[in-house]
Scaffold this motif. Sequence first.
Motif, short mmCIF file in Angstrom:
data_model
loop_
_atom_site.label_atom_id
_atom_site.label_comp_id
_atom_site.label_asym_id
_atom_site.label_seq_id
_atom_site.Cartn_x
_atom_site.Cartn_y
_atom_site.Cartn_z
N ALA A 46 2.75 2.35 -7.38
CA ALA A 46 3.86 2.90 -7.84
C ALA A 46 4.27 4.25 -7.03
N GLU A 47 3.47 4.93 -6.51
CA GLU A 47 3.89 6.20 -5.81
C GLU A 47 4.66 5.59 -4.53
N ALA A 48 4.01 4.56 -3.96
CA ALA A 48 4.82 4.02 -2.58
C ALA A 48 6.26 3.55 -3.15
N VAL A 49 6.28 2.81 -4.26
CA VAL A 49 7.69 2.51 -4.62
C VAL A 49 8.68 3.45 -4.92
N LYS A 50 8.12 4.53 -5.46
CA LYS A 50 8.88 5.92 -5.83
C LYS A 50 9.17 6.53 -4.48
N ILE A 61 -0.30 -3.34 0.73
CA ILE A 61 0.18 -2.86 -0.71
C ILE A 61 1.57 -2.04 -0.43
N LEU A 62 1.54 -1.37 1.05
CA LEU A 62 2.61 -0.78 1.26
C LEU A 62 3.88 -1.85 1.41
N ALA A 63 3.58 -2.87 2.09
CA ALA A 63 4.56 -3.85 2.26
C ALA A 63 5.10 -4.61 0.83
N PHE A 64 4.19 -4.59 -0.26
CA PHE A 64 4.60 -5.15 -1.34
C PHE A 64 5.48 -4.06 -2.05
N SER A 65 5.09 -2.85 -1.95
CA SER A 65 6.22 -1.52 -2.36
C SER A 65 7.34 -1.77 -1.81
N THR A 66 7.41 -1.97 -0.57
CA THR A 66 8.88 -2.14 -0.02
C THR A 66 9.65 -3.29 -0.64
N ALA A 69 5.11 3.48 4.70
CA ALA A 69 5.73 1.99 4.16
C ALA A 69 7.03 2.07 4.67
N ASN A 70 7.45 2.90 5.57
CA ASN A 70 8.65 2.73 6.36
C ASN A 70 8.46 1.83 7.65
N ALA A 71 9.11 0.74 7.68
CA ALA A 71 8.95 -0.41 8.85
C ALA A 71 9.57 0.26 9.84
N MET A 72 10.84 0.82 9.90
CA MET A 72 11.53 1.38 11.04
C MET A 72 10.77 2.49 11.52
N ALA A 73 10.23 3.26 10.70
CA ALA A 73 9.43 4.40 11.46
C ALA A 73 8.16 3.77 12.44
N TRP A 74 7.61 2.73 11.95
CA TRP A 74 6.49 1.98 13.00
C TRP A 74 7.26 1.49 14.15
N TRP A 75 8.69 1.05 14.03
CA TRP A 75 9.32 0.32 14.82
C TRP A 75 9.46 1.54 16.00
N VAL A 76 10.20 2.54 15.50
CA VAL A 76 10.46 3.60 16.79
C VAL A 76 9.05 4.08 17.45
N LEU A 77 7.90 4.25 16.57
CA LEU A 77 6.76 4.71 17.06
C LEU A 77 6.30 3.68 18.36
N GLY A 78 6.37 2.59 17.85
CA GLY A 78 5.87 1.37 19.03
C GLY A 78 6.95 1.51 20.07
N VAL A 113 4.42 -6.58 9.59
CA VAL A 113 4.02 -6.66 8.15
C VAL A 113 4.86 -6.20 7.12
N LEU A 114 5.18 -4.84 7.38
CA LEU A 114 6.01 -4.02 6.31
C LEU A 114 7.36 -4.72 6.46
N ALA A 115 8.01 -5.10 7.27
CA ALA A 115 9.28 -5.77 7.50
C ALA A 115 9.50 -7.07 6.96
N ARG A 116 8.59 -8.18 6.56
CA ARG A 116 8.29 -9.18 6.46
C ARG A 116 9.05 -9.45 5.00
N GLY A 117 10.19 -10.47 5.07
CA GLY A 117 11.07 -10.58 3.98
C GLY A 117 12.08 -9.86 3.61
N THR A 118 12.43 -8.82 4.57
CA THR A 118 13.30 -7.88 4.31
C THR A 118 14.61 -7.91 5.45
N PHE A 119 15.57 -7.20 5.26
CA PHE A 119 16.67 -7.54 6.31
C PHE A 119 16.62 -7.07 7.77
N LEU A 120 15.34 -6.20 7.99
CA LEU A 120 14.61 -5.82 9.18
C LEU A 120 13.68 -6.81 9.77
#
Length: 545
Positions: free
Chosen positions: A188-192, A265-270, A405-414, A435-442
């Motif tokens: 729930a905290e990750a979703v919020k 869990i982070l991916a599911f929250s996204t 849980a921010n997939a874009m943050a991991w992208w720019v770090l990579g 993993v975090l971006a799977r199923g999203t527009f990213l």
Amino acid sequence: MACAGPVPDLRFHICGQFHVLDPKGRDVTPKGRKTQAVLALLVTSDTGGRTRAWLQDKLWSDRGPEQGAGSLRQALCEIRRSFGPAKDTLQASRNAVWLDQSRITVNAKPAGLDKNAELFEGLDVRDDEFDLWLVSLRANAGYTSDTGAGLGTPDTIKRKDNAKMRQIILNLQNAGQGEIGFIEEITAEAVKRNLREQADFDVHTSAPPATHPDALVIEIQCFAPTSGGFAIRAALQTVADGKVLWSDIHPTATAPTFESTPPEILAFSTIIAGRIFRAFLMDRVSNDFDPDANVLALLAMQKVFLLRADEAQNAEAMLEAAYERRQRGVYQAWLAQINTISFIEGFAARDEMASSAEQTIALALETEGENSQVLTVAANCALVFDRDPQLAGHLARTAVRANPANAMAWWVLGHVQLYCGQYDESYHTSCRGQVLARGTFLQYWLDFQKAFAAAFCGKLDEARIHGQASSILRPEFRAAHRFALALNTASGDDEHARYAFQKLRKLEEGFSPSRFVNDEDYPVSLIRSTPFYNTRKLLEFEAKL
């Protein structure tokens, strides 16, 4: 969408209930809902046409390519039968479908006294991709002329934000009950956090003093299967009638701790946050022609990554309108992201985009510098325009800590890690982001990052697979085709290199492989530093063309 003559063959009425009339006023509207939707997609195009793949994606997104192509062919046959003598108004080729604009006119004005009529009122085809397209169209709609001029542009959006904040209730089924209760609370905290960073909602994890009738409820339940590990179930429903809009179950092998949350869990929250955004958009825009800041920003963020110049301009106007309504730094950050994409995709010159990004990102950091979305875009700007991987790395790591849980943050770090020669670290970072971006527009964006990282680690087959996946998900993604051209010329695969070259020629006027070698401003600096990059083979390939 204007007619070339006093009496058009067909007149399309798109405000209110969609219908098509012939010159004698007879209704020639096809009966099928998806067949009508094909016409809706065509008639709202500036050129009157769409590619077959695009139409299939919007109307048969749950089917395979062959099934979707067959369904589209059937719809086209139905349209021609319905149009009768005017059947040639609809034209098609192997790759595209279009309406002869010299033979149609479009009425985008409300009929009679119904000034609140919607575009394509009641056109429900039960496909999420079409629903989102229609939501976006209605948010952008401006009734400025009888021919539909201005349709699909944000120029006439009203400049006010009078909507109350939407109430979101996160209902934890096992709150306070040991380990499974803790997992629910972490989810729930990750979703919020995801909701808070991108939109303004009235979020509750316990029953609010007063529940709004239009509130959305997310039920989160964790349980421990006998087979081991944990599973989290989430269900999104309305308060008014208890209708379940979406539900899903995701497993996780390990439980979170106070220091670390498993990526599952982070991916599911996204995904949960994304479903809330989608439900909000579909309800909010379909019931109100005056979209608020949340609607404008959420729609704009999806347009940003469509990688089309016209959509980038639309997204920019929508974000500016959102900022006029509500002064959030994240809206300015996404404007800066448009600047980086516009430069990389060749829509605008580097100096102009760098200057604009510098101003918008400074304002974003000043007003919302703790937001991981803002920090991510700031890191990307530092890398693209300032060419400062140290600063970009600092900002990217701060973004990941702010919201893991921010997939874009991991992208720019990579991406930063690649520039710094940290190839193995970049590969693992890219796997996390994917993993975090799977199923999203990213998803396509992170697939491409994984391709780059794999290439630097010498995993060329894996790089080729992820690069191809990225270009399939987003055919307009020039960077993926540039990557494929360089990789395939280096390996001597002329067939696939030629395919990438042809794609680039369609996307970039006057493109030639020598741009890799001779144009310092051509955005392929990272490709030039890959182990496989070979200028001699690129030029040899060009000589064969």
